[in-house]
Motif scaffolding. Sequence first.
Motif, short mmCIF file in Angstrom:
data_model
loop_
_atom_site.label_atom_id
_atom_site.label_comp_id
_atom_site.label_asym_id
_atom_site.label_seq_id
_atom_site.Cartn_x
_atom_site.Cartn_y
_atom_site.Cartn_z
N UNK A 124 0.78 -1.15 -0.18
CA UNK A 124 -0.01 -0.10 0.05
C UNK A 124 0.85 1.20 -0.01
N UNK A 125 0.26 2.36 -0.42
CA UNK A 125 0.97 3.71 -0.63
C UNK A 125 0.40 4.73 0.31
N UNK A 126 0.99 5.24 1.36
CA UNK A 126 0.58 6.11 2.39
C UNK A 126 1.14 7.60 2.20
N UNK A 127 0.72 8.72 2.49
CA UNK A 127 1.22 9.96 2.51
C UNK A 127 1.24 10.43 3.87
N UNK A 128 2.52 10.72 4.29
CA UNK A 128 2.80 10.55 5.92
C UNK A 128 3.00 11.99 6.32
N UNK A 129 2.44 12.46 7.59
CA UNK A 129 2.91 13.64 8.20
C UNK A 129 2.57 14.86 7.18
N UNK A 130 1.27 15.13 6.68
CA UNK A 130 1.02 15.93 5.63
C UNK A 130 0.73 17.19 6.72
N UNK A 131 1.26 18.29 6.57
CA UNK A 131 0.73 19.60 7.06
C UNK A 131 0.23 20.41 6.09
N UNK A 132 0.38 20.10 4.70
CA UNK A 132 0.33 21.23 3.75
C UNK A 132 -1.03 20.56 3.02
N UNK A 133 -2.13 21.68 2.96
CA UNK A 133 -3.37 21.03 2.23
C UNK A 133 -3.16 20.94 0.78
N UNK A 134 -2.33 21.74 0.36
CA UNK A 134 -2.01 21.79 -1.11
C UNK A 134 -1.45 20.08 -1.39
N UNK A 135 -0.66 19.66 -0.40
CA UNK A 135 -0.03 18.16 -0.69
C UNK A 135 -0.89 17.31 -0.48
N UNK A 136 -2.05 17.51 0.47
CA UNK A 136 -3.04 16.60 1.07
C UNK A 136 -3.85 16.34 -0.45
N UNK A 137 -4.29 17.40 -1.22
CA UNK A 137 -5.05 17.27 -2.13
C UNK A 137 -4.34 16.68 -3.44
N UNK A 138 -3.18 16.30 -3.43
CA UNK A 138 -2.51 15.60 -4.38
C UNK A 138 -2.55 14.23 -4.30
N UNK A 139 -2.80 13.64 -3.15
CA UNK A 139 -2.76 12.20 -2.81
C UNK A 139 -3.58 11.18 -3.57
N UNK A 140 -4.83 11.65 -3.83
CA UNK A 140 -5.88 10.61 -4.88
C UNK A 140 -5.23 10.35 -6.08
N UNK A 141 -4.75 11.51 -6.68
CA UNK A 141 -4.51 11.47 -7.85
C UNK A 141 -2.91 10.77 -8.18
N UNK A 142 -2.20 10.72 -7.14
CA UNK A 142 -0.97 9.99 -7.06
C UNK A 142 -0.73 8.60 -6.76
N UNK A 143 -2.22 8.10 -6.51
CA UNK A 143 -2.12 6.43 -6.15
C UNK A 143 -2.06 6.18 -4.77
N UNK A 144 -2.26 7.37 -3.60
CA UNK A 144 -2.17 7.14 -2.42
C UNK A 144 -3.67 6.59 -1.83
N UNK A 145 -3.70 5.53 -1.09
CA UNK A 145 -5.10 5.29 -0.57
C UNK A 145 -5.31 5.77 0.81
#
Length: 291
Positions: free
Chosen positions: A80-101
């Motif tokens: 699985x692919x996980x985006x960790x320790x996100x503080x930036x809302x802009x980065x958060x919103x990139x997660x779905x399109x980059x393959x993160x579940x």
Amino acid sequence: MPLAATGDLVAAATAGRGAVAAFNVITLEHIEAVIAGAEAVHAPVVLQVSENAVRFRRGSLLPLARAATEAAARASVPVALHLDHVQSDALLRQAPGAGFSSVMYDASRLPYDDNLAATRAAADWAHAQGLWIEAELGQVGGKSGEPPPDPHTPGARTDPVQAAGFVADSGVDALAVAIGSSHAMATRTAALDRALLERLSAALDVPLVLHGSSGLPDDELTAAVTGGITKVNIGTALNIALTGAIRAFLAAHPEAVDSRAYLSVGREAMARAVARLVTVLHGAPGPGATS
């Protein structure tokens, strides 16, 4: 095989009264090593990309995410692919399109009410995108080079009553708890507050996550799983293995200039570290188990 979903791997670990290992990756060598180590012991694994790692990659998420996705597609175990320790809302919103579940949204630096409001907004957005979301309450120190908090500092440890309210009001799917570990520890000398973990496990009905696990000796890792931790985050242990192997290789071969030679031994050292740590976690009895 296709990317697995972090939530599914954590749910399976919870049902089996165990824990899934989640390793932070920075380079392609990290990704390959984590998958190789997991395959060696036939275990599922989570690849984690932190906001700090994205910053290191000059602010670009997709190159590392695409590499992880392609490597996972060739793996013989669920990845699985996980985006960790996100503080930036802009980065958060990139997660779905980059393959993160899944994402870990980290507003733990904020006062409680602000943390709750920011996390609630992030959870609402994440769930609308089909993402599983983790948050943090308390202070797991050592982020970005900061010193760990004094264990007696108010708020340094996760309070079970406050945590239950936070989970209910934020709607998160999992909670990272502060029980004595710290990020970026190069020595395995940390000790968990096992009594606090027992209270948190009894108070919360969502999976519990342990950050800063590289600083824990094997018996503490085992105690974490026994006490109810179902996702264990590990990062520094890989960097210690990588750096140590490269240092040793270059000391023995001072004439070496081909990076493939020393990166390959570093990658192998990380894979061995992954296999060993996953074996420790999978050998731990789950909460309530008897010997």
